[in-house]
Design a protein around this motif. Structure first.
Motif, PDB file in Angstrom:
ATOM      1  N   ASP A 153       2.926   6.081   8.451  1.00 21.07           N
ATOM      2  CA  ASP A 153       2.032   5.393   9.086  1.00 21.07           C
ATOM      3  C   ASP A 153       1.982   4.187   8.636  1.00 21.07           C
ATOM      4  O   ASP A 153       1.534   3.860   7.459  1.00 21.07           O
ATOM      5  CB  ASP A 153       0.523   6.404   8.600  1.00 21.07           C
ATOM      6  CG  ASP A 153      -0.776   5.892   9.087  1.00 21.07           C
ATOM      7  OD1 ASP A 153      -0.793   4.684   9.176  1.00 21.07           O
ATOM      8  OD2 ASP A 153      -1.538   6.610   9.414  1.00 21.07           O
ATOM      9  N   HIS A 154       1.947   3.299   9.667  1.00 18.33           N
ATOM     10  CA  HIS A 154       1.950   1.791   9.417  1.00 18.33           C
ATOM     11  C   HIS A 154       0.832   1.302   8.599  1.00 18.33           C
ATOM     12  O   HIS A 154       1.006   0.374   7.829  1.00 18.33           O
ATOM     13  CB  HIS A 154       2.467   1.197  10.640  1.00 18.33           C
ATOM     14  CG  HIS A 154       2.863  -0.440  10.380  1.00 18.33           C
ATOM     15  ND1 HIS A 154       3.847  -0.598   9.541  1.00 18.33           N
ATOM     16  CD2 HIS A 154       2.435  -1.487  10.807  1.00 18.33           C
ATOM     17  CE1 HIS A 154       4.027  -1.952   9.763  1.00 18.33           C
ATOM     18  NE2 HIS A 154       3.111  -2.643   9.995  1.00 18.33           N
ATOM     19  N   ALA A 155      -0.238   1.467   9.087  1.00 12.70           N
ATOM     20  CA  ALA A 155      -1.425   1.291   8.481  1.00 12.70           C
ATOM     21  C   ALA A 155      -1.719   1.363   7.077  1.00 12.70           C
ATOM     22  O   ALA A 155      -2.142   0.729   6.286  1.00 12.70           O
ATOM     23  CB  ALA A 155      -2.704   1.941   9.218  1.00 12.70           C
ATOM     24  N   PHE A 157       0.982   2.198   4.999  1.00 12.09           N
ATOM     25  CA  PHE A 157       1.944   1.171   4.638  1.00 12.09           C
ATOM     26  C   PHE A 157       1.593  -0.260   4.224  1.00 12.09           C
ATOM     27  O   PHE A 157       1.976  -0.896   3.339  1.00 12.09           O
ATOM     28  CB  PHE A 157       3.387   1.234   5.222  1.00 12.09           C
ATOM     29  CG  PHE A 157       4.479   0.816   4.483  1.00 12.09           C
ATOM     30  CD1 PHE A 157       5.206   1.323   3.716  1.00 12.09           C
ATOM     31  CD2 PHE A 157       4.760  -0.708   4.856  1.00 12.09           C
ATOM     32  CE1 PHE A 157       6.343   0.880   3.031  1.00 12.09           C
ATOM     33  CE2 PHE A 157       5.826  -1.157   4.054  1.00 12.09           C
ATOM     34  CZ  PHE A 157       6.580  -0.615   3.376  1.00 12.09           C
ATOM     35  N   MET A 158       0.913  -0.785   5.344  1.00 11.87           N
ATOM     36  CA  MET A 158       0.282  -2.077   5.184  1.00 11.87           C
ATOM     37  C   MET A 158      -0.617  -2.063   3.824  1.00 11.87           C
ATOM     38  O   MET A 158      -0.727  -3.183   3.406  1.00 11.87           O
ATOM     39  CB  MET A 158      -0.493  -2.543   6.406  1.00 11.87           C
ATOM     40  CG  MET A 158       0.497  -3.192   7.668  1.00 11.87           C
ATOM     41  SD  MET A 158      -0.440  -3.294   8.975  1.00 11.87           S
ATOM     42  CE  MET A 158      -1.506  -4.554   8.463  1.00 11.87           C
ATOM     43  N   LEU A 159      -1.650  -1.070   3.730  1.00 10.32           N
ATOM     44  CA  LEU A 159      -2.326  -1.153   2.749  1.00 10.32           C
ATOM     45  C   LEU A 159      -1.838  -0.866   1.323  1.00 10.32           C
ATOM     46  O   LEU A 159      -2.234  -1.475   0.442  1.00 10.32           O
ATOM     47  CB  LEU A 159      -3.352   0.325   2.842  1.00 10.32           C
ATOM     48  CG  LEU A 159      -4.402   0.370   1.825  1.00 10.32           C
ATOM     49  CD1 LEU A 159      -5.585  -1.036   2.064  1.00 10.32           C
ATOM     50  CD2 LEU A 159      -5.436   1.576   2.444  1.00 10.32           C
ATOM     51  N   ALA A 160      -0.499  -0.154   1.348  1.00 10.65           N
ATOM     52  CA  ALA A 160       0.272   0.025   0.125  1.00 10.65           C
ATOM     53  C   ALA A 160       0.709  -1.601  -0.142  1.00 10.65           C
ATOM     54  O   ALA A 160       0.587  -1.700  -1.370  1.00 10.65           O
ATOM     55  CB  ALA A 160       1.169   0.884   0.286  1.00 10.65           C
ATOM     56  N   GLU A 161       1.170  -2.260   0.894  1.00 14.34           N
ATOM     57  CA  GLU A 161       1.556  -3.783   0.290  1.00 14.34           C
ATOM     58  C   GLU A 161       0.528  -4.370  -0.157  1.00 14.34           C
ATOM     59  O   GLU A 161       0.857  -5.226  -1.147  1.00 14.34           O
ATOM     60  CB  GLU A 161       2.207  -4.228   1.878  1.00 14.34           C
ATOM     61  CG  GLU A 161       3.322  -3.856   2.394  1.00 14.34           C
ATOM     62  CD  GLU A 161       3.925  -4.415   3.480  1.00 14.34           C
ATOM     63  OE1 GLU A 161       5.089  -4.988   3.437  1.00 14.34           O
ATOM     64  OE2 GLU A 161       3.288  -4.555   4.304  1.00 14.34           O
ATOM     65  N   VAL A 162      -0.649  -4.171   0.483  1.00 17.63           N
ATOM     66  CA  VAL A 162      -1.626  -5.198  -0.086  1.00 17.63           C
ATOM     67  C   VAL A 162      -2.172  -4.730  -1.722  1.00 17.63           C
ATOM     68  O   VAL A 162      -2.455  -5.461  -2.430  1.00 17.63           O
ATOM     69  CB  VAL A 162      -2.996  -4.977   0.703  1.00 17.63           C
ATOM     70  CG1 VAL A 162      -4.320  -5.589   0.132  1.00 17.63           C
ATOM     71  CG2 VAL A 162      -2.886  -5.526   2.022  1.00 17.63           C
ATOM     72  N   ILE A 163      -2.174  -3.654  -1.881  1.00 17.18           N
ATOM     73  CA  ILE A 163      -2.153  -2.895  -3.289  1.00 17.18           C
ATOM     74  C   ILE A 163      -1.125  -3.631  -4.280  1.00 17.18           C
ATOM     75  O   ILE A 163      -1.559  -4.008  -5.245  1.00 17.18           O
ATOM     76  CB  ILE A 163      -2.357  -1.287  -3.251  1.00 17.18           C
ATOM     77  CG1 ILE A 163      -3.462  -0.814  -2.548  1.00 17.18           C
ATOM     78  CG2 ILE A 163      -2.358  -1.048  -4.856  1.00 17.18           C
ATOM     79  CD1 ILE A 163      -3.448   0.574  -2.510  1.00 17.18           C
ATOM     80  N   LEU A 164      -0.058  -3.524  -3.616  1.00 17.67           N
ATOM     81  CA  LEU A 164       1.103  -4.017  -4.451  1.00 17.67           C
ATOM     82  C   LEU A 164       0.860  -5.620  -4.848  1.00 17.67           C
ATOM     83  O   LEU A 164       1.058  -6.212  -6.048  1.00 17.67           O
ATOM     84  CB  LEU A 164       2.542  -3.980  -3.906  1.00 17.67           C
ATOM     85  CG  LEU A 164       2.871  -2.527  -3.854  1.00 17.67           C
ATOM     86  CD1 LEU A 164       3.904  -2.459  -2.818  1.00 17.67           C
ATOM     87  CD2 LEU A 164       3.393  -2.109  -5.189  1.00 17.67           C
ATOM     88  N   LYS A 165       0.355  -6.408  -4.030  1.00 14.85           N
ATOM     89  CA  LYS A 165       0.061  -7.751  -4.107  1.00 14.85           C
ATOM     90  C   LYS A 165      -1.118  -7.967  -5.200  1.00 14.85           C
ATOM     91  O   LYS A 165      -1.293  -8.847  -5.837  1.00 14.85           O
ATOM     92  CB  LYS A 165      -0.290  -8.408  -2.836  1.00 14.85           C
ATOM     93  CG  LYS A 165       1.065  -8.652  -1.853  1.00 14.85           C
ATOM     94  CD  LYS A 165       0.681  -9.141  -0.633  1.00 14.85           C
ATOM     95  CE  LYS A 165       1.755  -9.203   0.299  1.00 14.85           C
ATOM     96  NZ  LYS A 165       1.728  -9.546   1.721  1.00 14.85           N
ATOM     97  N   ARG A 166      -2.015  -7.081  -5.018  1.00 17.59           N
ATOM     98  CA  ARG A 166      -3.139  -7.126  -5.961  1.00 17.59           C
ATOM     99  C   ARG A 166      -2.593  -6.944  -7.218  1.00 17.59           C
ATOM    100  O   ARG A 166      -3.167  -7.603  -8.252  1.00 17.59           O
ATOM    101  CB  ARG A 166      -4.107  -6.282  -5.352  1.00 17.59           C
ATOM    102  CG  ARG A 166      -4.860  -6.168  -4.039  1.00 17.59           C
ATOM    103  CD  ARG A 166      -6.011  -7.137  -4.275  1.00 17.59           C
ATOM    104  NE  ARG A 166      -6.917  -6.972  -3.124  1.00 17.59           N
ATOM    105  CZ  ARG A 166      -6.890  -7.738  -1.979  1.00 17.59           C
ATOM    106  NH1 ARG A 166      -5.900  -8.233  -1.514  1.00 17.59           N
ATOM    107  NH2 ARG A 166      -7.842  -7.269  -0.985  1.00 17.59           N
ATOM    108  N   LEU A 167      -2.001  -5.833  -7.540  1.00 19.78           N
ATOM    109  CA  LEU A 167      -1.432  -5.476  -8.809  1.00 19.78           C
ATOM    110  C   LEU A 167      -0.673  -6.709  -9.366  1.00 19.78           C
ATOM    111  O   LEU A 167      -0.732  -6.930 -10.616  1.00 19.78           O
ATOM    112  CB  LEU A 167      -0.505  -4.302  -8.729  1.00 19.78           C
ATOM    113  CG  LEU A 167      -1.214  -2.869  -8.587  1.00 19.78           C
ATOM    114  CD1 LEU A 167      -0.444  -1.927  -8.244  1.00 19.78           C
ATOM    115  CD2 LEU A 167      -1.978  -2.623  -9.882  1.00 19.78           C
TER     116      LEU A 167
END
Length: 397
Positions: A153-155, A157-167
């Protein structure tokens, strides 16, 4: 060399020749060298094209470019003017949702007006992340990984990318966890989505101590294109001479060569240029040699021009890449007055490499109806369309 390369490319982001302008944009798209000034120039180029009734292609390349608050506000104004459902509108909204959370919070009402129901839900999830502690973010990451493992699910995956940047911006967690997960991926038969997230985090954090492990992981699992794509991105972000050296042994091979060159091509350094110049003398396979020649053009290497021209005239594997555009743009951007410039430009025009043909292509893409996939399917399962490819490489992209 990174700053020098960026300064060299910036003047061409608004060049009068659309071929040169779009080539300059592509040079920065995946190199992770762009800065807020780059984003400003892209927006200027976008406005310039709008006044001339051209398609707004520049925005498409800015997905990984950092933006300032002024950039964000300008993009928000532009998005409000685009007809909903067009590629321009979708790209602008995608860029807005990838902006720093402070900008989104400050302009939440205006952004929300641009979104459909799913978009509003996604924005709500983004804004909730700021109140989460690191353990909560890691727990959310694990949930997303489990969901994506079942069905891409691309949405999500995008959310996971945001979480990684937050971390990456937080200090309340142990960075040793990244190495632990990467080594765990190497010990297993294949990398899970959860482990791939930590491969991505290594790139965001520029963890050069894991260069050799990331390279091993990449070339061990070339059939997993999610891992391949994210490992390549992380190695480019790390971007050291050691990364170039670790990828170089894999170049002279028809299977691994293109992936290794993806890495070396996007690392804009004197060392990368030297390695590519040496490879031009060593590589024998025509397709790989063509890719080396193309990579040298994307390094804006003046020294490579005679060698690249020789490849173009003698053994150009045109089904891989078209060297004519790359060589033409390399000469123009280095202000090399090559006697073949006019001929190459005419050839590119005859091939349809111009604004009109690109606008026609994107117009066709906009009219294409989206495909709805209702069946739950794992990313490594065969695609239900009957293509014979894995779902993740076909309709699951």
């Amino acid at each position: 060399m990174e700053t020098t390369f960026l300064n060299k490319v910036h003047p061409f982001l608004n060049h009068e020749d659309p071929i040169v302008r779009d080539f300059a944009l592509r040079l920065l798209e995946k190199s992770y060298l762009a800065n807020e000034c780059t984003f400003s120039l892209v927006l200027e180029s976008n406005i310039s094209r709008s006044k001339k009734a051209m398609h707004h292609i520049p925005l498409f390349y800015a997905r990984e470019f950092p933006m300032s608050e002024d950039n964000f506000l300008q993009l928000l104004r532009d998005a409000e003017m685009y007809p909903k459902g067009t590629e321009d509108f979708r790209t602008a909204v995608h860029l807005l949702l990838g902006a720093p959370s402070a900008f989104l919070k400050e302009n939440e009402e205006e952004v929300t007006k641009l979104l459909d129901k799913k978009g509003r839900q996604y924005l709500d999830e983004l804004l909730k992340l700021d109140s989460m502690a690191a353990p909560e973010l890691f727990a959310e990451l694990a949930k997303l990984a489990a969901a994506i493992e079942t069905r891409y699910d691309h949405a999500k995956f995008m959310l996971a990318e945001v979480i990684l940047k937050r971390l990456s911006m937080r200090k309340d967690w142990d960075r040793k966890l990244v190495g632990k997960m990467i080594f765990q991926a190497l010990e297993g038969d294949f990398a899970t989505v959860h482990e791939i997230f930590f491969v991505m985090l290594a790139g965001i954090e520029r963890m050069d101590q894991f260069t050799s492990q990331l390279v091993k992981l990449l070339f061990r699992e070339l059939d997993d294109d999610l891992l391949v794509e994210e490992a390549i991105k992380s190695l480019i972000k790390i971007g050291t001479d050691e990364v170039v050296d670790a990828a170089t042994p894999y170049v002279n091979d028809e299977e691994t060569g293109p992936f290794a060159l993806d890495i070396i091509r996007e690392i804009k350094s004197e060392h990368a240029e030297e390695v590519l110049l040496d490879l031009m003398e060593e590589v024998e396979m025509e397709p790989v040699r063509t890719l080396v020649a193309y990579a040298l053009c994307t390094q804006l290497s003046v020294r490579s021009i005679p060698s690249v021209e020789k490849v173009l005239n003698e053994d150009h594997a045109s089904w891989f890449v078209d060297l004519t555009e790359a060589l033409y743009c390399n000469c123009v951007m280095n202000r090399v007055d090559h006697p073949q410039l006019k001929q190459w430009r005419n050839e590119l025009k005859d091939m349809g490499v111009d604004d009109e043909s690109m606008a026609s292509f994107f117009s066709m893409v906009q009219k294409k109806e989206p495909v709805k996939v209702e069946i739950k399917i794992g990313r490594n399962d065969p695609c239900t369309c009957g293509s014979g490819k894995k779902y993740k490489k076909c309709c699951g992209k």
